[in-house]
Design a protein around this motif. Structure first.
Motif, PDB file in Angstrom:
ATOM      1  N   UNK A 367      33.288 -37.781  24.500  1.00 51.64           N
ATOM      2  CA  UNK A 367      31.958 -38.126  24.998  1.00 51.64           C
ATOM      3  C   UNK A 367      31.528 -39.423  24.331  1.00 51.64           C
ATOM      4  N   UNK A 368      31.030 -40.356  25.110  1.00 44.65           N
ATOM      5  CA  UNK A 368      30.640 -41.664  24.572  1.00 44.65           C
ATOM      6  C   UNK A 368      29.333 -42.114  25.205  1.00 44.65           C
ATOM      7  N   UNK A 380      35.405 -38.148  29.218  1.00 41.43           N
ATOM      8  CA  UNK A 380      36.751 -38.488  29.667  1.00 41.43           C
ATOM      9  C   UNK A 380      37.774 -37.631  28.945  1.00 41.43           C
ATOM     10  N   UNK A 381      38.781 -37.195  29.679  1.00 43.38           N
ATOM     11  CA  UNK A 381      39.979 -36.582  29.092  1.00 43.38           C
ATOM     12  C   UNK A 381      41.187 -37.483  29.307  1.00 43.38           C
ATOM     13  N   UNK A 382      40.927 -38.730  29.708  1.00 39.41           N
ATOM     14  CA  UNK A 382      41.997 -39.657  30.064  1.00 39.41           C
ATOM     15  C   UNK A 382      42.093 -40.848  29.119  1.00 39.41           C
ATOM     16  N   UNK A 383      40.974 -41.283  28.583  1.00 36.53           N
ATOM     17  CA  UNK A 383      40.957 -42.499  27.777  1.00 36.53           C
ATOM     18  C   UNK A 383      39.963 -42.342  26.641  1.00 36.53           C
ATOM     19  N   UNK A 384      40.172 -43.116  25.554  1.00 40.26           N
ATOM     20  CA  UNK A 384      39.311 -43.065  24.377  1.00 40.26           C
ATOM     21  C   UNK A 384      38.261 -44.148  24.376  1.00 40.26           C
ATOM     22  N   UNK A 385      37.552 -44.310  23.228  1.00 39.06           N
ATOM     23  CA  UNK A 385      36.450 -45.269  23.159  1.00 39.06           C
ATOM     24  C   UNK A 385      36.863 -46.685  22.763  1.00 39.06           C
ATOM     25  N   UNK A 393      31.404 -60.527  36.425  1.00 38.12           N
ATOM     26  CA  UNK A 393      31.418 -61.158  37.749  1.00 38.12           C
ATOM     27  C   UNK A 393      31.216 -62.673  37.688  1.00 38.12           C
ATOM     28  N   UNK A 394      30.632 -63.161  36.594  1.00 42.81           N
ATOM     29  CA  UNK A 394      30.411 -64.605  36.442  1.00 42.81           C
ATOM     30  C   UNK A 394      31.532 -65.287  35.669  1.00 42.81           C
ATOM     31  N   UNK A 395      32.590 -64.539  35.356  1.00 42.49           N
ATOM     32  CA  UNK A 395      33.724 -65.113  34.656  1.00 42.49           C
ATOM     33  C   UNK A 395      33.549 -65.199  33.153  1.00 42.49           C
ATOM     34  N   UNK A 396      32.508 -64.564  32.614  1.00 42.20           N
ATOM     35  CA  UNK A 396      32.262 -64.594  31.174  1.00 42.20           C
ATOM     36  C   UNK A 396      33.087 -63.488  30.507  1.00 42.20           C
ATOM     37  N   UNK A 397      33.832 -63.879  29.474  1.00 38.71           N
ATOM     38  CA  UNK A 397      34.673 -62.909  28.783  1.00 38.71           C
ATOM     39  C   UNK A 397      33.816 -62.011  27.885  1.00 38.71           C
ATOM     40  N   UNK A 398      34.164 -60.724  27.875  1.00 34.94           N
ATOM     41  CA  UNK A 398      33.459 -59.786  27.028  1.00 34.94           C
ATOM     42  C   UNK A 398      34.373 -58.606  26.714  1.00 34.94           C
ATOM     43  N   UNK A 399      33.988 -57.804  25.725  1.00 35.62           N
ATOM     44  CA  UNK A 399      34.745 -56.632  25.335  1.00 35.62           C
ATOM     45  C   UNK A 399      33.947 -55.386  25.712  1.00 35.62           C
ATOM     46  N   UNK A 400      34.569 -54.506  26.471  1.00 30.86           N
ATOM     47  CA  UNK A 400      33.929 -53.259  26.895  1.00 30.86           C
ATOM     48  C   UNK A 400      34.876 -52.106  26.593  1.00 30.86           C
ATOM     49  N   UNK A 401      34.347 -50.896  26.410  1.00 29.58           N
ATOM     50  CA  UNK A 401      35.233 -49.734  26.234  1.00 29.58           C
ATOM     51  C   UNK A 401      36.140 -49.543  27.442  1.00 29.58           C
ATOM     52  N   UNK A 405      35.609 -49.755  31.711  1.00 32.13           N
ATOM     53  CA  UNK A 405      36.417 -50.581  32.606  1.00 32.13           C
ATOM     54  C   UNK A 405      37.094 -49.737  33.678  1.00 32.13           C
ATOM     55  N   UNK A 406      37.628 -48.579  33.281  1.00 32.75           N
ATOM     56  CA  UNK A 406      38.282 -47.688  34.260  1.00 32.75           C
ATOM     57  C   UNK A 406      37.266 -47.211  35.294  1.00 32.75           C
TER      58      UNK A 406
END
Length: 552
Positions: A367-368, A380-385, A393-401, A405-406
């Motif tokens: 749970x996150x 999720x039972x498929x992926x971690x945090x 959408x504007x092409x700006x790089x960022x880090x997300x869990x 993303x999935x």
């Protein structure tokens, strides 16, 4: 008419606990699940990504998405239409059901009519339909999704002021009365077998049920799904009076209509299973864990043990659902509401800043709570945090869990299927809800667009043409002005009034009424040799043109 809000809670029937957490924000022993639950222990804090222990996936997904016993490589689009509408296991198909039930309903209606039919009633001219005619009817009805017009009658309109949007092919295939006669009696099931409303076993979708059963079976057995699937709601627009009509303000395309629950591939939008929402009163069994739990488990029941990954939104996701899917080797990722029964109680009060996250683990479930433009909670039972580098959408790089993303990439399968349908969806009014459901086409996976649909329509219609022994009237303006026509002598010694002379006036009276022996066989009008023939095929308003010359 019932009203349904888009934010309805489909889970657990609001059984969440009101017990608050302790002052430190950590879960106490009260957060433990009850004895007998498969995920023993409390929700454990995950302070770092390395602390999270991924659940063991016994077997990776190896099934290749592809049709089973697909048509040959050289197959035509119509072969794929037949491939998905014929149920070989039960020896039934959509076209045969439409033919038999339409003929049955027409016979029942005509025989049960107590009053004498009106003189000009179309039912006087009813004759039983057959496979060839029904395929052409379906093809022509689907063509209406490509050629949009305001009413059914307008497809057969031949008046002089409609030559710009005249569709002569419709009248060549069907007469208007015959098309409307078939549409009037179109049926998918026998009304005599319907259980009355309010009785045990009542089915609000009885009229469309055989078609749903065939398509659900063929969609499942004739195509191997990819790993990532999604379950979501879809609406079939309808504003008439029916107990199945729902109101969902969040649906932009159709806010009023019948609601479907759909299991689809996330990447292609291929529809595998469809369930009609029949309302609370028509449920056969009580949903112990809520309607959302029942919908997801029913739709995914045929895909257990294959290690599929199911993506859901917060209308369906709950810890109970995640655990039960996991026991059947179906992995799950989805947004969830913090007040769901079994969720970490600290999530109800914990606040996270934008870009930050708080994670908990209980057995195979992660749970996150993640801060974006607003706080969003995931299970999720498929992926971690852990984080993943991506671009917005504007092409700006960022880090997300990775979970975020999935979810963003895989949740839109049902919406994609709706987009495929709406491109060429025939949109004409009907007072019968089940007919709107019948025209909601989920027959084929993602393929080509206009060329593919156009070939199916032409091949369904085939060589069917209406047999007309009715004399043609004068051709419309567009034909006589652009085609090459030639004057000929009328057969025999017959005469006709000149189509130009008989319509010209001078001083309010006819200039002359010439009866001539020459005509234009393509336009089917009599014309004087020379000036009248030439002016008729050059000028749109030939009467005004001639009058101007005479007045000079």
């Amino acid at each position: 008419m019932s009203q349904q809000n888009d934010d309805i809670d489909y889970n657990e029937d609001g059984d969440e606990s009101d017990i608050s957490e302790n002052e430190s924000g950590m879960e106490t022993d009260e957060d433990m699940d009850e004895p007998g639950d498969i995920s023993h222990g409390p929700w454990i804090c995950v302070p770092t990504d390395e602390t999270y222990v991924m659940p063991v996936i016994p077997n990776d997904f190896v099934q290749a998405p592809a049709p089973q016993n697909r048509p040959a490589v050289t197959a035509r689009p119509i072969d794929y239409f037949d491939y998905f509408t014929v149920d070989n296991e039960n020896d039934t198909n959509v076209i045969d059901i439409l033919v038999s039930e339409t003929n049955r309903y027409a016979t029942q209606t005509i025989q049960s009519n107590q009053q004498p039919l009106p003189t000009f009633s179309r039912m006087h001219h009813w004759i039983p339909t057959d496979r060839t005619e029904m395929r052409a009817f379906v093809g022509l009805m689907m063509t209406m999704g490509m050629i949009k017009k305001p009413t059914i009658e307008s497809y057969w309109n031949k008046s002089g002021d409609t030559y710009l949007y005249h569709s002569p092919s419709f009248s060549q295939i069907f007469s208007r009365n015959r098309f409307q006669n078939i549409l009037r009696f179109l049926h998918c099931n026998d009304n005599r077998t319907a259980i009355p409303r309010g009785s045990p076993g009542y089915d609000p979708g009885h009229k469309i049920r055989p078609i749903f059963d065939i398509l659900n079976n063929t969609f499942h057995t004739k195509y191997n799904l990819a790993r990532d699937l999604t379950v979501d709601e879809s609406m079939v627009g309808f504003k008439g009076r029916h107990n199945l009509v729902q109101y969902m303000p969040g649906k932009k395309s159709h806010r009023w209509g019948a609601k479907l629950f759909v299991l689809a591939e996330s990447d292609t939008g291929y529809t595998s299973q469809v369930m009609l929402y029949s309302g609370k009163q028509a449920r056969v069994r009580r949903a112990v864990h809520g309607l959302g739990y029942t919908v997801v488990t029913d739709l995914s029941s045929k895909h257990r043990g294959k290690n599929h990954h199911l993506v859901l939104d917060n209308a369906f996701t709950s810890p109970t659902l995640c655990r039960d899917l996991y026991t059947h080797n179906i992995y799950n990722t989805g947004t969830v509401r913090v007040h769901r029964k079994g969720m970490p109680r600290s999530f109800k009060t914990t606040r996270v800043a934008k870009g930050e996250r708080v994670a908990r683990q209980q057995g195979p479930i992660m749970a996150m709570k993640y801060g974006d433009r607003k706080e969003v909670t995931f299970l999720s039972t498929f992926e971690g945090p852990s984080l993943k580098r991506t671009e917005n959408s504007r092409g700006v790089e960022r880090h997300v869990p990775k979970v975020v993303d999935i979810y963003n990439r895989k949740m839109g399968g049902v919406d994609l299927a709706d987009q495929h349908i709406q491109v060429y969806d025939p949109d004409f009014r009907s007072v019968k809800l089940w007919k709107k459901l019948l025209r909601n086409r989920r027959l084929l996976p993602k393929m080509t667009r206009m060329e593919f649909h156009s070939q199916i329509y032409h091949q369904l219609i085939g060589d069917l043409r209406v047999d007309r022994n009715i004399p043609r009237g004068p051709c419309n303006g567009s034909r006589r002005l652009v085609e090459r026509h030639f004057i000929e002598n009328l057969p025999g010694k017959s005469r006709r009034p000149c189509h130009v002379c008989s319509r010209q006036t001078l001083g309010g009276r006819n200039e002359k009424r010439s009866r001539v022996r020459t005509w234009c066989p393509d336009c089917n009008v009599g014309l004087c040799l020379g000036y009248c023939f030439r002016i008729y095929h050059k000028c749109q308003n030939f009467a005004t043109h001639r009058r101007g010359i005479n007045e000079e």
